[in-house]
Design a protein around this motif. Structure first.
Motif, PDB file in Angstrom:
ATOM      1  N   ARG A 112       0.835  -1.206   0.000  1.00  0.00           N
ATOM      2  CA  ARG A 112       0.000   0.000   0.000  1.00  0.00           C
ATOM      3  C   ARG A 112       0.874   1.263   0.000  1.00  0.00           C
ATOM      4  O   ARG A 112       0.575   2.237  -0.691  1.00  0.00           O
ATOM      5  N   ILE A 113       1.980   1.226   0.756  1.00  0.00           N
ATOM      6  CA  ILE A 113       2.875   2.391   0.796  1.00  0.00           C
ATOM      7  C   ILE A 113       3.501   2.622  -0.580  1.00  0.00           C
ATOM      8  O   ILE A 113       3.530   3.746  -1.088  1.00  0.00           O
ATOM      9  N   ILE A 114       3.989   1.544  -1.191  1.00  0.00           N
ATOM     10  CA  ILE A 114       4.627   1.667  -2.517  1.00  0.00           C
ATOM     11  C   ILE A 114       3.628   2.227  -3.527  1.00  0.00           C
ATOM     12  O   ILE A 114       3.944   3.133  -4.299  1.00  0.00           O
ATOM     13  N   SER A 115       2.432   1.689  -3.493  1.00  0.00           N
ATOM     14  CA  SER A 115       1.404   2.165  -4.420  1.00  0.00           C
ATOM     15  C   SER A 115       1.114   3.650  -4.167  1.00  0.00           C
ATOM     16  O   SER A 115       0.998   4.442  -5.113  1.00  0.00           O
ATOM     17  N   GLY A 116       1.028   4.022  -2.889  1.00  0.00           N
ATOM     18  CA  GLY A 116       0.765   5.422  -2.529  1.00  0.00           C
ATOM     19  C   GLY A 116       1.876   6.352  -2.978  1.00  0.00           C
ATOM     20  O   GLY A 116       1.612   7.445  -3.495  1.00  0.00           O
TER      21      GLY A 116
ATOM     22  N   LEU B 287      11.679  14.693  -7.840  1.00  0.00           N
ATOM     23  CA  LEU B 287      10.537  13.975  -7.234  1.00  0.00           C
ATOM     24  C   LEU B 287      10.678  12.472  -7.456  1.00  0.00           C
ATOM     25  O   LEU B 287      10.402  11.663  -6.571  1.00  0.00           O
ATOM     26  N   PHE B 288      11.127  12.122  -8.670  1.00  0.00           N
ATOM     27  CA  PHE B 288      11.322  10.714  -9.003  1.00  0.00           C
ATOM     28  C   PHE B 288      12.339  10.080  -8.052  1.00  0.00           C
ATOM     29  O   PHE B 288      12.120   8.997  -7.506  1.00  0.00           O
ATOM     30  N   GLY B 289      13.446  10.780  -7.862  1.00  0.00           N
ATOM     31  CA  GLY B 289      14.497  10.265  -6.980  1.00  0.00           C
ATOM     32  C   GLY B 289      13.985  10.073  -5.568  1.00  0.00           C
ATOM     33  O   GLY B 289      14.292   9.081  -4.898  1.00  0.00           O
ATOM     34  N   LEU B 290      13.167  11.026  -5.117  1.00  0.00           N
ATOM     35  CA  LEU B 290      12.589  10.945  -3.765  1.00  0.00           C
ATOM     36  C   LEU B 290      11.672   9.719  -3.655  1.00  0.00           C
ATOM     37  O   LEU B 290      11.768   8.937  -2.702  1.00  0.00           O
ATOM     38  N   ALA B 291      10.798   9.557  -4.666  1.00  0.00           N
ATOM     39  CA  ALA B 291       9.868   8.412  -4.656  1.00  0.00           C
ATOM     40  C   ALA B 291      10.632   7.094  -4.672  1.00  0.00           C
ATOM     41  O   ALA B 291      10.303   6.153  -3.949  1.00  0.00           O
ATOM     42  N   GLU B 292      11.673   7.052  -5.480  1.00  0.00           N
ATOM     43  CA  GLU B 292      12.486   5.828  -5.586  1.00  0.00           C
ATOM     44  C   GLU B 292      13.186   5.525  -4.251  1.00  0.00           C
ATOM     45  O   GLU B 292      13.204   4.383  -3.789  1.00  0.00           O
ATOM     46  N   THR B 293      13.730   6.569  -3.630  1.00  0.00           N
ATOM     47  CA  THR B 293      14.435   6.371  -2.361  1.00  0.00           C
ATOM     48  C   THR B 293      13.477   5.885  -1.270  1.00  0.00           C
ATOM     49  O   THR B 293      13.799   4.956  -0.517  1.00  0.00           O
TER      50      THR B 293
ATOM     51  N   TRP C   6      18.903  -1.469  -0.007  1.00  0.00           N
ATOM     52  CA  TRP C   6      19.885  -0.385  -0.144  1.00  0.00           C
ATOM     53  C   TRP C   6      20.141  -0.004  -1.596  1.00  0.00           C
ATOM     54  O   TRP C   6      20.362   1.165  -1.898  1.00  0.00           O
ATOM     55  N   ALA C   7      20.123  -0.994  -2.487  1.00  0.00           N
ATOM     56  CA  ALA C   7      20.384  -0.702  -3.903  1.00  0.00           C
ATOM     57  C   ALA C   7      19.347   0.287  -4.430  1.00  0.00           C
ATOM     58  O   ALA C   7      19.679   1.234  -5.158  1.00  0.00           O
ATOM     59  N   ILE C   8      18.083   0.099  -4.032  1.00  0.00           N
ATOM     60  CA  ILE C   8      17.008   0.980  -4.506  1.00  0.00           C
ATOM     61  C   ILE C   8      17.143   2.365  -3.858  1.00  0.00           C
ATOM     62  O   ILE C   8      16.954   3.388  -4.521  1.00  0.00           O
ATOM     63  N   LYS C   9      17.504   2.394  -2.577  1.00  0.00           N
ATOM     64  CA  LYS C   9      17.691   3.690  -1.899  1.00  0.00           C
ATOM     65  C   LYS C   9      18.782   4.496  -2.588  1.00  0.00           C
ATOM     66  O   LYS C   9      18.607   5.681  -2.898  1.00  0.00           O
TER      67      LYS C   9
ATOM     68  N   GLY D 103      18.024  11.027  -8.547  1.00  0.00           N
ATOM     69  CA  GLY D 103      17.448  12.345  -8.234  1.00  0.00           C
ATOM     70  C   GLY D 103      18.483  13.449  -8.256  1.00  0.00           C
ATOM     71  O   GLY D 103      18.391  14.389  -9.053  1.00  0.00           O
ATOM     72  N   ILE D 104      19.470  13.321  -7.406  1.00  0.00           N
ATOM     73  CA  ILE D 104      20.484  14.378  -7.278  1.00  0.00           C
ATOM     74  C   ILE D 104      21.375  14.427  -8.522  1.00  0.00           C
ATOM     75  O   ILE D 104      21.669  15.499  -9.062  1.00  0.00           O
TER      76      ILE D 104
END
Lengths: 93, 198
Positions: free
Chosen positions: B88-92, B135-141, B150-153, B160-161
């Protein structure tokens, strides 16, 4: 003196169903069947028993044109599950 | 059943269940990653060949293609459905990202048309690419945090940066589409990691 294990939960399939539902918000019948590897008939019977005991709620509806049965664990079910796990730990320790 | 067998059954059921739900999420990362890569290359090719940046409006077609495809995948996914907190969090997170990104793009288009509005200079003047990719980087992190991976973070942070840095170095031209291509590939990689980590 060891605590008595809840007879409703102390059955392989019912315990698997409650364990599964304890980790999700809801799950439909097909998902539970797939995850537990149970037959539809046996699963229906055990779900009915859990529902009668007040441990889960069963909601029948439709997903598109297909009938869909959604199960959720109740607060009473969660509490019974917690107590069951605590009792098991006492047995083991 | 003995006490040990009962505990083993509980542990196995909980683990398998968590893995199954997380694994299912992987295909949506792959879907959106492929779409992002495809659209970025399409916009790049059209922008490059015609010299017009208005091909960026094609981005609005991405959700129009993506959401029906996601729905189709979900409906085909047997009838078996279960949700947990992580799914649910990922979807949100990604729904919020989509809403923010589309809204930002829509505001930019709107204020480009209504050029004399006082807000227009601010909105149009800001870099849409940099904003969306951040925003994409934030969502991905945050997805990496939710999935405890950790790889995804790191991929989220770097995308993002790093992409913002690349954008300010290369400037606002068609080459910036490669930033989205990179983000798309990161999404595909994320989907594959999610599917494989289980």
């Amino acid at each position: 003196m060891f605590p008595k294990l809840d007879p409703i939960l102390h059955s392989e399939l019912r315990l698997a169903v409650v364990s599964l539902l304890a980790g999700v918000e809801s799950a439909d019948f097909t998902y539970i069947k797939k995850q537990t590897g149970a037959t539809a008939g046996n699963l229906s019977v055990q779900i009915e028993k859990l529902s009668t005991a007040g441990y889960i709620t069963v909601e029948k509806g439709f997903k598109g044109k297909m009938p869909c049965t959604t199960c959720r664990i109740t607060d009473a079910g969660l509490e019974a599950f917690r107590q069951y796990v605590a009792a098991l730990k006492e047995y083991i320790s | 059943m003995t006490a040990n067998e009962s505990l083993a059954l509980i542990t196995e059921t909980l683990n398998n269940n968590r893995k199954e739900i997380t694994r299912r999420g992987g295909k949506y990362f792959i879907l959106w990653g492929i779409l992002l890569t495809f659209f970025s290359l399409l916009v790049y090719a059209l922008w490059k060949s015609t010299g017009h940046s208005y091909w960026n409006n094609l981005w609005f077609a991405m959700p129009l293609v993506g959401y029906p495809l996601a729905r189709m995948i979900r409906s085909k996914e047997e009838s078996a459905v279960a949700t947990n907190v992580v799914s649910r969090i990922i979807s949100g997170i990604w729904t919020s990202f989509g809403v923010f990104a589309c809204s930002l793009a829509a505001f930019t288009v709107l204020f480009t048309i209504v050029g004399d509005h006082p807000l227009a200079a601010i909105v149009v003047g800001a870099s849409l690419t940099a904003e969306i990719v951040l925003l994409f980087g934030l969502a991905e992190t945050i997805s990496g945090v939710a999935l405890r991976n950790w790889a995804i973070k790191i991929a989220g942070f770097v995308t993002g940066i790093g992409s913002v840095a690349i954008y300010f170095i290369t400037g606002a031209n068609e080459e910036q589409m490669f930033i989205f291509t990179l983000a798309g590939l990161v999404l595909v990689a994320t989907g594959l990691i999610v599917k494989r980590q289980n």
